[in-house]
Design a protein around this motif. Structure first.
Motif, PDB file in Angstrom:
ATOM      1  N   VAL A   1       0.940  -1.089   0.086  1.00 37.87           N
ATOM      2  CA  VAL A   1      -0.059  -0.053  -0.007  1.00 37.87           C
ATOM      3  C   VAL A   1       0.891   1.225   0.034  1.00 37.87           C
ATOM      4  O   VAL A   1       1.743   1.332   0.938  1.00 37.87           O
ATOM      5  CB  VAL A   1      -0.981   0.008   1.106  1.00 37.87           C
ATOM      6  N   VAL A   2       0.766   1.986  -0.863  1.00 34.51           N
ATOM      7  CA  VAL A   2       1.688   3.222  -1.189  1.00 34.51           C
ATOM      8  C   VAL A   2       0.903   4.540  -0.959  1.00 34.51           C
ATOM      9  O   VAL A   2      -0.232   4.635  -1.335  1.00 34.51           O
ATOM     10  CB  VAL A   2       2.235   3.244  -2.601  1.00 34.51           C
ATOM     11  N   MET A   3       1.096   5.114   0.247  1.00 41.74           N
ATOM     12  CA  MET A   3       0.224   6.309   0.765  1.00 41.74           C
ATOM     13  C   MET A   3       0.682   7.475  -0.015  1.00 41.74           C
ATOM     14  O   MET A   3       2.009   7.747  -0.316  1.00 41.74           O
ATOM     15  CB  MET A   3       0.403   6.638   2.201  1.00 41.74           C
ATOM     16  N   ARG A   4      -0.147   8.512  -0.380  1.00 42.82           N
ATOM     17  CA  ARG A   4       0.120   9.697  -1.033  1.00 42.82           C
ATOM     18  C   ARG A   4       0.827  10.517  -0.227  1.00 42.82           C
ATOM     19  O   ARG A   4       0.546  10.553   1.202  1.00 42.82           O
ATOM     20  CB  ARG A   4      -1.109  10.154  -1.698  1.00 42.82           C
ATOM     21  N   ASP A   5       1.571  11.365  -0.898  1.00 41.39           N
ATOM     22  CA  ASP A   5       2.413  12.077   0.069  1.00 41.39           C
ATOM     23  C   ASP A   5       1.306  13.422   0.917  1.00 41.39           C
ATOM     24  O   ASP A   5       0.514  13.855   0.250  1.00 41.39           O
ATOM     25  CB  ASP A   5       3.249  13.263  -0.851  1.00 41.39           C
TER      26      ASP A   5
ATOM     27  N   MET B   1      -0.585  12.500   3.429  1.00 40.50           N
ATOM     28  CA  MET B   1      -1.782  12.018   3.795  1.00 40.50           C
ATOM     29  C   MET B   1      -1.538  11.702   5.228  1.00 40.50           C
ATOM     30  O   MET B   1      -0.239  11.443   5.516  1.00 40.50           O
ATOM     31  CB  MET B   1      -2.220  10.817   2.889  1.00 40.50           C
ATOM     32  N   ASN B   2      -2.208  11.424   6.017  1.00 41.82           N
ATOM     33  CA  ASN B   2      -2.171  10.812   7.454  1.00 41.82           C
ATOM     34  C   ASN B   2      -2.159   9.376   7.484  1.00 41.82           C
ATOM     35  O   ASN B   2      -3.005   8.529   7.027  1.00 41.82           O
ATOM     36  CB  ASN B   2      -3.497  11.228   8.529  1.00 41.82           C
ATOM     37  N   ALA B   3      -1.269   8.659   7.998  1.00 48.65           N
ATOM     38  CA  ALA B   3      -1.051   7.290   7.803  1.00 48.65           C
ATOM     39  C   ALA B   3      -1.878   6.434   8.326  1.00 48.65           C
ATOM     40  O   ALA B   3      -2.461   5.485   8.013  1.00 48.65           O
ATOM     41  CB  ALA B   3       0.447   6.867   8.575  1.00 48.65           C
ATOM     42  N   LEU B   4      -2.580   6.959   9.569  1.00 48.28           N
ATOM     43  CA  LEU B   4      -3.470   6.204  10.352  1.00 48.28           C
ATOM     44  C   LEU B   4      -4.994   6.217   9.708  1.00 48.28           C
ATOM     45  O   LEU B   4      -5.583   5.126   9.506  1.00 48.28           O
ATOM     46  CB  LEU B   4      -3.803   6.944  12.047  1.00 48.28           C
TER      47      LEU B   4
ATOM     48  N   ASP C   1      -6.419   2.861   8.326  1.00 44.69           N
ATOM     49  CA  ASP C   1      -7.757   2.312   8.899  1.00 44.69           C
ATOM     50  C   ASP C   1      -8.698   2.245   7.394  1.00 44.69           C
ATOM     51  O   ASP C   1      -9.822   1.394   7.241  1.00 44.69           O
ATOM     52  CB  ASP C   1      -8.651   3.589   9.584  1.00 44.69           C
ATOM     53  N   GLY C   2      -8.479   2.986   6.495  1.00 43.88           N
ATOM     54  CA  GLY C   2      -9.220   2.956   5.426  1.00 43.88           C
ATOM     55  C   GLY C   2      -9.208   1.790   4.350  1.00 43.88           C
ATOM     56  O   GLY C   2     -10.027   1.058   3.919  1.00 43.88           O
ATOM     57  N   VAL C   3      -7.808   1.365   4.416  1.00 41.07           N
ATOM     58  CA  VAL C   3      -7.381   0.134   3.736  1.00 41.07           C
ATOM     59  C   VAL C   3      -8.069  -0.999   4.345  1.00 41.07           C
ATOM     60  O   VAL C   3      -8.787  -2.119   3.825  1.00 41.07           O
ATOM     61  CB  VAL C   3      -5.774  -0.214   3.810  1.00 41.07           C
ATOM     62  N   LYS C   4      -8.264  -1.157   5.924  1.00 36.29           N
ATOM     63  CA  LYS C   4      -8.632  -2.266   6.617  1.00 36.29           C
ATOM     64  C   LYS C   4     -10.172  -2.316   6.368  1.00 36.29           C
ATOM     65  O   LYS C   4     -10.808  -3.430   6.298  1.00 36.29           O
ATOM     66  CB  LYS C   4      -8.244  -2.198   8.028  1.00 36.29           C
ATOM     67  N   LYS C   5     -10.856  -1.078   6.129  1.00 34.99           N
ATOM     68  CA  LYS C   5     -12.188  -1.172   6.007  1.00 34.99           C
ATOM     69  C   LYS C   5     -12.594  -1.672   4.604  1.00 34.99           C
ATOM     70  O   LYS C   5     -13.428  -2.401   4.324  1.00 34.99           O
ATOM     71  CB  LYS C   5     -12.667   0.423   6.305  1.00 34.99           C
ATOM     72  N   LYS C   6     -11.908  -1.260   3.552  1.00 32.64           N
ATOM     73  CA  LYS C   6     -12.092  -1.743   2.385  1.00 32.64           C
ATOM     74  C   LYS C   6     -11.628  -3.290   2.091  1.00 32.64           C
ATOM     75  O   LYS C   6     -12.677  -4.101   1.641  1.00 32.64           O
ATOM     76  CB  LYS C   6     -11.183  -1.149   1.421  1.00 32.64           C
ATOM     77  N   LEU C   7     -10.635  -3.838   2.982  1.00 34.08           N
ATOM     78  CA  LEU C   7     -10.520  -5.250   2.908  1.00 34.08           C
ATOM     79  C   LEU C   7     -11.677  -6.051   3.454  1.00 34.08           C
ATOM     80  O   LEU C   7     -11.916  -7.069   2.966  1.00 34.08           O
ATOM     81  CB  LEU C   7      -9.027  -5.637   3.557  1.00 34.08           C
ATOM     82  N   ALA C   8     -12.113  -5.413   4.536  1.00 36.17           N
ATOM     83  CA  ALA C   8     -13.231  -6.166   5.351  1.00 36.17           C
ATOM     84  C   ALA C   8     -14.572  -5.805   4.212  1.00 36.17           C
ATOM     85  O   ALA C   8     -15.335  -6.978   4.349  1.00 36.17           O
ATOM     86  CB  ALA C   8     -13.730  -5.417   6.540  1.00 36.17           C
TER      87      ALA C   8
END
Length: 824
Positions: free
Chosen positions: A59-63, A65-68, A72-79
């Motif tokens: 997962v590559v975060m955009r410059d 952005m807030n890491a947390l 949390d968004g990635v975990k929600k999408k995976l669920a």
């Protein structure tokens, strides 16, 4: 719409594709070779838990952005997409930074609450009057909460550094309120004890407001000095600037708001809360005990002034050289709750052997009870996010909470045990942590905290110099491992075309090379379309015709005359060594030397290693080497601080001059910073902290607080002396000494309160063991040690210097009350 459909549906469709006709008979693909499904060239492998290969994703975060938020968004999408997975397929995280973020914030939040509670208790004990103690206690949360408002607009998030700034400021935030409240309490209690009748309300208000005015200006300027002294942190650049700027913002904003509250809200609260019958300071048990201890010591020092000054000078001479015996590094390592194992192999390792070795490593790591998960990878993925070669391993270990570790186990011991079990021939081990490693590689290219960059005109020379460096430095005791890149040790099979022989057959160099490219390496001749998927069609010789040099020499080349000749007739096939990877930096060919140490004194190691290299390393003309990694950051930060700190001290000196209108008094108040440095050095040495940017941030914070304590002392010394000067009675030397004792001893309580709340507020940080404490402890240690020695200086030397200055002014006939005093 009219469409012509001709997609290949199966391997049999491809087998029946005609490539030529002979006497009316089609020559099909299956007549010339075997058609099978085959893999693309593998560039990497991912492995999970030592159980076998797996599929990994990044997962590559955009410059910016807030890491947390992203995690949390990635975990929600995976669920959300989990129900659509095929049976038996699951997605698990191999590395999750949210645990580090939550744990570090929880550590600082806990420390903030503990600090506020301890500070409140200290204030109540010293004042012995709950309503008066409530004033600084109330201003503390107001200043902290108010600082979050500009933090929001400045886009400063709540993280380990921003909350750390508040933790460092807690003790300072109440200093101004403490001095004001204590001064008002004292003056009001003295008026009450001198009169039998209760004071009228207007007189009570006047006494409290006058007491606030008496110390308000000096306290405001002392807090301003604390803010100015922290300017070097704002002026740090690059990585250290990004790390410590949030800390500087929160501390400065909180102190700034406390300064405003001290001259606005605190006087109002004093009128509201300081009322009723007050206990005089002379009846306060804490004041009586401290004054009883302090008074004979101060009298002795005033009596033997030269001896006192000489002893303090000897103390400086003895302690300041400690700085030469303390190591240095860029930053103390932050325990991330994870580890990164990054061994390096020699070039030429096969994908099969590398995969087998990776699984064996992960299986061994999984046996340690402290390890939660193991995710290993070799080489690179299909994206360009990490272009690692096959000889670079990358294994991420998520560790269990420390409460589940074996008794007595530490992170350093765990790494040593793992390193001892992972000694494989041909591998050089490197241990670091994920966030630290990514920052190091992004900023310097070096994957270890320390390394060397060797540059020169050719790769062979770069490799030879690197091999010499590895041999010379490997004997140093602090060395855990060292590996010089084999930049010219790649393996090549050369097909060298003889131009004259090729010309006899009517062939060009390109014709011969085309046969090598298509026959041996393979050539993409088409692309099959299957819905949204695309698959290349590759043509090359079967493995049996290209798995050894003799077979390669029989590869046929078609001539213009239609004849087929073996490639050995026109070319020479041989093995050779060449570049395994070409790296260019600053216009020069570059090779890296990776250094993994079992010490954090990078500065001391570089000094020792540099001396060894100067003595033993033979560097050919045109070749150079330079230290890289975190050592680069350390040098940059040190140069920046050497430039900024003198300017800041000059600004502090000018602010002191504005407050006291005296060059000599301003100079005397600069001295506490020197004595603060000695105490910081002693505690730093005892706790084993190297010099780092974090430690210097602690010293910068200490210097401002030390000056503030001196300002409080001089304000009360002037108050006592001015009272005698305004009486109109000619003063003698004895009177000046008596005024000094009165101002120092009788006004001991506010000075001790300001010091004790600062020390008490930092105790929770020093005993903290949670995530994030590794960075905050080195900041707090110089402040705690320095406050002890600077307080001794303020309580002893400042009165001595003050008495010497005022007696000199008395002899010259220039002694005047402070309100009418001119420059001295």
């Amino acid at each position: 719409m009219i469409r012509g459909l001709g997609y290949l549906r199966s391997l049999s469709d491809l087998e029946t594709v005609p490539v030529a006709t002979k006497n009316g008979t089609p020559v099909l693909v299956r007549n010339l070779g075997t058609v099978t499904f085959g893999p693309d060239i593998r560039e990497g492998v991912a492995e999970w838990q030592g159980e076998g290969e797996t599929v990994g994703g990044i997962v590559v975060m955009r410059d910016g952005m807030n890491a947390l938020t992203v995690i949390d968004g990635v975990k929600k999408k995976l669920a959300e997409i989990k129900p659509s997975f095929p049976p038996g397929v699951e997605v698990v995280s191999g590395y999750d930074r949210s645990g580090l973020i939550h744990a570090s914030i929880e550590t600082l939040q806990r420390d903030l609450l503990e600090e506020a509670a301890i500070v409140s208790v200290v204030i109540i004990i010293f004042l012995f009057h709950f309503r008066s103690a409530l004033i600084p206690i109330l201003t503390l949360p107001i200043a902290v909460v108010a600082s979050f408002i500009p933090m929001y607009y400045l886009h400063v998030t709540s993280n380990i550094m921003s909350l750390g700034g508040l933790a460092l400021a807690i003790g300072v935030l109440v200093d101004a309120a403490i001095v004001m409240v204590e001064n008002g309490y004292r003056q009001l209690s003295e008026h009450q004890s001198s009169q039998s009748e209760p004071l009228p309300e207007p007189q009570r208000r006047k006494i409290l407001l006058n007491s606030a005015k008496q110390v308000g200006a000096a306290i405001f300027f002392s807090l301003l000095i604390i803010v100015v002294s922290f300017l070097p942190v704002f002026l740090l650049e690059a990585q250290e600037g990004r790390m410590f700027r949030p800390l500087a913002w929160t501390k400065t904003l909180a102190v700034g708001f406390s300064s405003i509250l001290a001259i606005t809200l605190v006087p109002v609260l004093m009128i509201l809360f300081i009322r009723g019958r007050l206990i005089p300071e002379s009846r306060n048990p804490i004041s009586r005990i401290t004054q009883a201890i302090y008074l004979p010591i101060l009298r002795l020092c005033l009596r033997f002034r030269k001896t006192t000054l000489l002893l303090n000078l000897v103390f400086l001479i003895v302690t300041l050289p400690l700085a030469l015996h303390i190591g240095s590094q860029f930053m103390p390592p932050l325990y991330e709750g994870s580890a990164l194992y990054m061994p390096t192999a020699l070039p030429g390792i096969s994908i099969g052997q590398a995969s087998q070795l990776l699984q064996e490593q992960d299986r061994i790591l999984r046996t340690f009870p402290e390890v939660e998960t193991v995710f290993g990878s070799i080489g690179r993925s299909d994206s360009a996010t990490d272009n690692a070669p096959l000889d670079m391993y990358d294994t991420t270990l998520m560790l269990k909470p420390r409460s589940q570790w074996r008794p007595g186990m530490t992170y350093e011991k765990l790494i040593q045990e793992m390193d001892a079990k992972l000694q494989f021939p041909g591998l050089s081990n490197t241990w670091t942590m994920p966030v630290e490693n990514r920052l190091d590689m992004e900023l310097t290219g070096i994957k270890t905290p320390l390394g060397l960059k060797i540059q020169g005109p050719n790769l062979e020379g770069v490799q030879q110099v690197g091999a010499q460096v590895q041999q010379i430095l490997s004997a140093i005791p602090e060395m855990r491992s060292i590996f010089a890149e084999r930049v010219s040790q790649g393996f090549y099979l050369n097909v060298e075309v003889n131009r004259a022989e090729a010309a006899r057959y009517g062939l060009t160099i390109a014709d011969a090379q085309q046969a090598v490219t298509s026959g041996i390496g393979g050539e993409m001749v088409a692309e099959n379309v299957e819905g949204r998927e695309r698959y290349p069609v590759n043509v090359r010789y079967g493995r049996d015709f290209r798995d050894n040099v003799e077979e390669l020499r029989r590869v046929l080349i078609g001539t213009p005359s239609g004849a087929q000749i073996p490639v050995s007739d026109v070319a020479k096939i041989s093995f050779s060594r060449g570049p395994s990877m070409i790296r260019d930096e600053d216009g020069a060919l570059t090779g890296y030397v990776y250094i993994d140490l079992n010490t954090k004194d990078y500065g001391g190691f570089v000094t020792h290693a540099s001396n060894l290299l100067k003595q033993k390393l033979n560097v050919p003309p045109g070749f150079t080497y330079k230290w890289s990694g975190e050592y680069e950051f350390e040098l940059r930060a040190k140069e920046r601080l050497q430039l900024i700190l003198p300017i800041v001290f000059f600004v502090i000196f000018m602010l002191l001059y504005v407050v006291f209108h005296s060059i000599t008094e301003a100079a005397v108040l600069i001295f506490p910073t020197i004595y603060a440095l000695t105490g910081g050095l002693i505690l730093q040495k005892l706790l084993g902290y190297n010099f780092s940017v974090a430690v210097w941030v602690g010293y910068i914070a200490l210097f401002g607080i030390a000056v503030e304590t001196g300002v409080v002392m001089v304000v009360y010394l002037h108050e006592a002396l001015d009272h005698r000067l305004k009486s109109g009675v000619p003063l003698r030397h004895e009177d000046i000494e008596a005024a000094v004792i009165e101002g120092a001893v009788h006004r001991l309580r506010p000075k001790l309160m300001t010091v004790c709340v600062v020390l008490a507020s930092l105790i929770p940080i020093l005993w903290e063991t949670g995530v994030g404490a590794d960075v905050m402890k080195p900041i707090a240690a110089p402040i705690v040690g320095g406050m002890i020695t600077s307080t001794i200086h303020v309580l002893i030397l400042v009165p001595v210097f003050f008495a010497l200055m005022k007696e000199r002014a008395l002899r010259r006939g220039t002694l005047q009350p402070r309100s009418s005093q001119s420059d001295t």
